[in-house]
Design a protein around this motif. Structure first.
Motif, short mmCIF file in Angstrom:
data_model
loop_
_atom_site.label_atom_id
_atom_site.label_comp_id
_atom_site.label_asym_id
_atom_site.label_seq_id
_atom_site.Cartn_x
_atom_site.Cartn_y
_atom_site.Cartn_z
N SER A 194 0.81 -1.22 0.00
CA SER A 194 0.00 0.00 0.00
C SER A 194 0.84 1.27 0.00
CB SER A 194 -0.93 0.02 1.23
OG SER A 194 -0.16 -0.07 2.41
N SER A 195 2.13 1.13 0.37
CA SER A 195 2.94 2.34 0.49
C SER A 195 3.76 2.59 -0.76
CB SER A 195 3.88 2.22 1.69
OG SER A 195 4.72 1.11 1.53
N SER A 196 3.51 3.71 -1.40
CA SER A 196 4.31 4.16 -2.53
C SER A 196 4.80 5.56 -2.19
CB SER A 196 3.47 4.17 -3.80
OG SER A 196 4.23 4.65 -4.87
N TYR A 197 6.08 5.81 -2.46
CA TYR A 197 6.66 7.07 -2.01
C TYR A 197 7.06 7.95 -3.19
CZ TYR A 197 7.05 4.94 2.63
OH TYR A 197 6.78 4.37 3.83
N VAL A 198 7.02 9.25 -2.94
CA VAL A 198 7.60 10.21 -3.88
C VAL A 198 8.73 10.91 -3.15
CG1 VAL A 198 5.50 10.58 -5.20
CG2 VAL A 198 5.93 11.99 -3.20
N ARG A 199 9.71 11.38 -3.92
CA ARG A 199 10.90 11.99 -3.31
C ARG A 199 10.78 13.51 -3.36
NH1 ARG A 199 17.01 10.07 -2.86
NH2 ARG A 199 15.99 9.02 -1.16
N ILE A 200 11.08 14.13 -2.23
CA ILE A 200 11.00 15.58 -2.10
C ILE A 200 12.39 16.14 -1.83
CG2 ILE A 200 10.18 17.41 -0.53
CD1 ILE A 200 7.52 15.96 -0.40
N PHE A 201 12.68 17.28 -2.44
CA PHE A 201 13.97 17.96 -2.29
C PHE A 201 13.81 19.18 -1.38
CE2 PHE A 201 16.61 21.55 -3.59
CZ PHE A 201 17.89 21.02 -3.55
N LEU A 202 14.75 19.34 -0.43
CA LEU A 202 14.78 20.52 0.43
C LEU A 202 16.17 21.15 0.37
CD1 LEU A 202 13.12 18.11 2.22
CD2 LEU A 202 12.72 20.09 3.66
N PRO A 203 16.27 22.47 0.25
CA PRO A 203 17.58 23.13 0.16
C PRO A 203 18.22 23.37 1.53
CG PRO A 203 15.85 24.74 -0.09
CD PRO A 203 15.16 23.41 0.09
N PHE A 204 18.18 22.36 2.39
CA PHE A 204 18.82 22.39 3.70
C PHE A 204 19.67 21.14 3.84
CE2 PHE A 204 14.64 24.33 4.14
CZ PHE A 204 14.94 25.59 4.66
N GLY A 205 20.70 21.21 4.65
CA GLY A 205 21.53 20.03 4.84
C GLY A 205 22.28 20.07 6.15
N ARG A 206 23.36 19.27 6.18
CA ARG A 206 24.15 19.19 7.42
C ARG A 206 24.69 20.55 7.85
NH1 ARG A 206 25.89 14.13 5.19
NH2 ARG A 206 27.49 15.23 4.01
N LYS A 207 25.08 21.37 6.87
CA LYS A 207 25.65 22.69 7.20
C LYS A 207 24.62 23.60 7.86
CE LYS A 207 29.41 22.61 3.86
NZ LYS A 207 30.05 23.20 2.67
N ASP A 208 23.33 23.27 7.68
CA ASP A 208 22.26 24.04 8.35
C ASP A 208 21.87 23.38 9.68
OD1 ASP A 208 21.65 25.95 6.08
OD2 ASP A 208 21.33 24.03 5.08
N SER A 242 5.42 24.30 3.11
CA SER A 242 6.06 25.39 2.37
C SER A 242 5.80 26.72 3.05
CB SER A 242 5.55 25.42 0.92
OG SER A 242 5.98 24.27 0.24
N GLY A 243 6.86 27.49 3.22
CA GLY A 243 6.75 28.82 3.84
C GLY A 243 6.98 28.82 5.33
N LYS A 244 6.91 27.64 5.96
CA LYS A 244 7.18 27.56 7.39
C LYS A 244 8.69 27.54 7.63
CE LYS A 244 2.81 25.65 8.83
NZ LYS A 244 2.10 24.67 9.66
N LYS A 245 9.09 27.78 8.87
CA LYS A 245 10.52 27.91 9.16
C LYS A 245 11.11 26.59 9.65
CE LYS A 245 11.53 32.73 9.69
NZ LYS A 245 12.31 33.73 10.45
N LEU A 246 12.29 26.27 9.10
CA LEU A 246 13.07 25.10 9.49
C LEU A 246 14.53 25.51 9.47
CD1 LEU A 246 13.24 22.01 10.07
CD2 LEU A 246 13.37 21.67 7.60
N CYS A 247 15.25 25.24 10.53
CA CYS A 247 16.66 25.65 10.64
C CYS A 247 16.82 27.16 10.47
CB CYS A 247 17.54 24.92 9.62
SG CYS A 247 17.52 23.14 9.78
N GLY A 248 15.80 27.90 10.91
CA GLY A 248 15.88 29.36 10.85
C GLY A 248 15.61 29.95 9.48
N LYS A 249 15.21 29.11 8.51
CA LYS A 249 14.95 29.60 7.15
C LYS A 249 13.56 29.18 6.71
CE LYS A 249 19.76 28.97 5.64
NZ LYS A 249 20.62 28.26 4.66
N LYS A 250 13.00 29.94 5.76
CA LYS A 250 11.71 29.56 5.19
C LYS A 250 11.88 28.34 4.29
CE LYS A 250 8.68 33.57 5.23
NZ LYS A 250 7.83 34.45 4.42
N VAL A 251 10.95 27.42 4.42
CA VAL A 251 11.06 26.16 3.68
C VAL A 251 10.59 26.34 2.24
CG1 VAL A 251 10.13 23.81 3.50
CG2 VAL A 251 10.83 24.71 5.72
N ARG A 252 11.45 25.90 1.31
CA ARG A 252 11.08 25.77 -0.10
C ARG A 252 11.30 24.30 -0.48
NH1 ARG A 252 14.14 27.30 -3.52
NH2 ARG A 252 16.00 27.80 -2.31
N MET A 253 10.24 23.64 -0.90
CA MET A 253 10.36 22.23 -1.26
C MET A 253 9.91 22.03 -2.69
SD MET A 253 9.05 20.06 2.03
CE MET A 253 7.37 20.61 1.89
#
Length: 523
Positions: free
Chosen positions: A443-457, A506-517
């Motif tokens: 029943s589980s099928s996944y889609v992959r999402i990209f976020l412009p945050f990483g270890r440096k954040d 989208s638009g909420k804050k993560l790691c002090g930045k606005k989320v763009r996915m």
């Protein structure tokens, strides 16, 4: 590659025994050309597509020639761009090392580094990892590569695309300078050539496998995502719904062919098998029956199916995924011949899904998803078939010799009930499996999402999971694999909630930045 077997390549008996258990009957092109060269000790640049059997091409020789370190140091390091590929390579190496006393450890982001550190403090011979995590372990002085005999860069061009080249160069500088270096890449951009020139021996061998145009335009391709325990039942459900006229079913191993044939025959299927351990006469007789349409199903390995030339094969079913893309193309090319349309089905578990997507990319085709049929689907298909046959029979006078029996039954029963009872008898006879659950599909099928945050954040899996749960009101089960790199992150989200996650986060804050996915491509 004709007549070359794994026995000709120079492997020891333990490796050959493991390859035999894996069911590979002969080497792929890259394996046949690269393995002898690596066994001789040369550095190698192997240019070949993903899905051509590269893991065995480098893993077999490494395990064959590996000298275990007496002081606990790692003897081989394999770098790969993604967590999924690291896991896949690790699993394959474990199978190759089945009879060799070799320990293997995968290391990658998204998994507890403490657990990996603990494992590395024991005797580990081969480490498979993503560059970021490997470099992290080197900097912590946990992973020491001064005793490394083998360094492998797998999917080097992909690691370049993902921004790992600086990390790779730092790792290579930490390795023993006298190591054997093996670089595998589909393409050789200038930066990869520069690395090869700067870090590999002057007598390195460049082996390129020419990419054939692999397309199968006349074949409709589909896949079913299944659970491993339900593989056989899933096949039965597909056959009960589709009712193919003539099909070839492919298994990866000779043992797999024998087991599947026995299971299918026990369920009443008209089926026989073909593989390399069967005599030539047996194979010819089986093929003759199949060509003359005295068999509905032929179960075969890739090698045994080479000589099959039958025009009216309606379906090809990959019960097991093939070893490489070329084998996939050869398999499904058995249908859709003589300007006829053909159908190809492939059964995959969630862990095999990434391999299937790579095959799709290499063939430039589209492999569409289908759901494993439910009991309701099977009933509906059989109902339509039975009704059609009844209507055909009613157009012929032959049924009238049974009218007196129907008249007798009419005295004690409703003829509607009698007809339903007869249909029930036909239905039970046509069902091949004792189905209990209506729906067994994955029943589980996944889609992959990209976020412009990483270890440096300072992003970590726990904070990311909590962000999705609190912002989008999803459960942990909706979140799949997480790959956190230096500057960006990939995360698998259940397709049921993916659109909602994109909208609510989208638009909420993560790691002090606005989320763009955004939705990522297949990579």
């Amino acid at each position: 590659m004709t007549n070359i077997t794994f026995n000709n390549l120079g492997f020891n008996k333990d490796i050959l025994k493991a390859i035999g258990d894996m069911g590979f009957e002969e080497p792929s092109k890259i394996q046949g050309e690269v393995i002898p060269v690596i066994l001789q000790g040369f550095d190698v640049i192997g240019q070949a597509q993903t899905g051509t059997g590269k893991t065995l091409a480098f893993g077999g020789p490494i395990i064959n020639n590996l000298n275990k370190s007496s002081d606990g140091r790692v003897s081989a390091i394999i770098l790969t761009p993604t967590r999924e590929l690291a896991i896949q390579i690790n699993d394959e190496l474990i199978r190759i090392a089945k009879y060799s006393n070799v320990s293997i450890l995968p290391v990658y982001g998204g998994q507890s580094i403490d657990r990996q550190i603990k494992a590395l403090k024991k005797q580990i011979d081969i480490v498979v990892g993503t560059p970021g995590r490997v470099l992290d372990l080197i900097r912590r002085r946990i992973l020491k590569l001064s005793g490394v005999e083998f360094l492998v860069l797998d999917e080097a061009d992909e690691m370049l695309n993902m921004g790992f080249i600086e990390d790779i160069e730092k790792i290579m500088e930490s390795c023993n300078s006298d190591r054997q270096t093996l670089l595998f890449s589909a393409t050789l951009p200038s930066r990869i050539k520069k690395i090869a020139k700067g870090y590999m021996k002057p007598d390195a061998k460049h082996i390129s496998i020419i990419k054939n145009q692999m397309t199968v335009s006349s074949v409709e391709q589909y896949y079913y995502e299944i659970k491993q325990k339900d593989r056989f039942e899933s096949l039965c459900r597909i056959l009960d719904v589709d009712d193919p006229s003539t099909s070839i079913i492919f298994c990866k191993t000779k043992k797999g062919v024998d087991e599947l044939v026995a299971s299918m025959q026990a369920r009443g299927y008209n089926v026989e098998g073909m593989h390399g351990d069967m005599s030539q006469n047996h194979r010819l007789n089986t093929l003759k029956k199949f060509k003359e349409e005295n068999l509905d199903f032929l179960v075969a390995t890739d090698v045994a199916a080479r000589g099959i030339d039958v025009e009216n094969v309606s379906h090809v079913i990959n019960y097991d995924l093939p070893q490489d893309t070329e084998s996939y193309v050869h398999r499904i090319g058995r249908t859709g011949r003589a300007n006829k349309k053909g159908t190809a089905y492939t059964l995959v578990t969630s862990r095999e899904y990434t391999v299937l997507k790579q095959i799709e990319k290499n063939t430039k085709g589209k492999i569409k998803r289908k759901e494993v049929p439910t009991i309701d689907d099977i009933f509906s298909a059989k109902y339509q078939n039975i009704v059609s046959r009844v209507k055909e029979t009613l157009q012929d006078d032959k049924y009238k010799k049974f009218t007196h029996i129907a008249t007798e039954l009419d005295e004690d029963f409703s003829l509607v009930d009698v007809a339903a009872a007869l249909i029930s008898m036909v239905y039970e006879k046509e069902i091949s499996y004792d189905y209990t659950e209506n729906n067994i599909g994955s029943s589980s099928s996944y889609v992959r999402i990209f976020l412009p945050f990483g270890r440096k954040d300072k992003l970590n899996p726990k904070s990311l999971v909590n962000f999705f749960i609190s912002s989008a009101n999803v459960s942990k089960e909706d979140i799949g694999d997480i790959d956190i790199l230096d500057k960006f992150t990939f995360v698998d989200i259940s397709d049921r909630v993916a659109e909602s996650v994109m909208k609510k986060c989208s638009g909420k804050k993560l790691c002090g930045k606005k989320v763009r996915m955004e939705f990522a491509n297949n990579k």
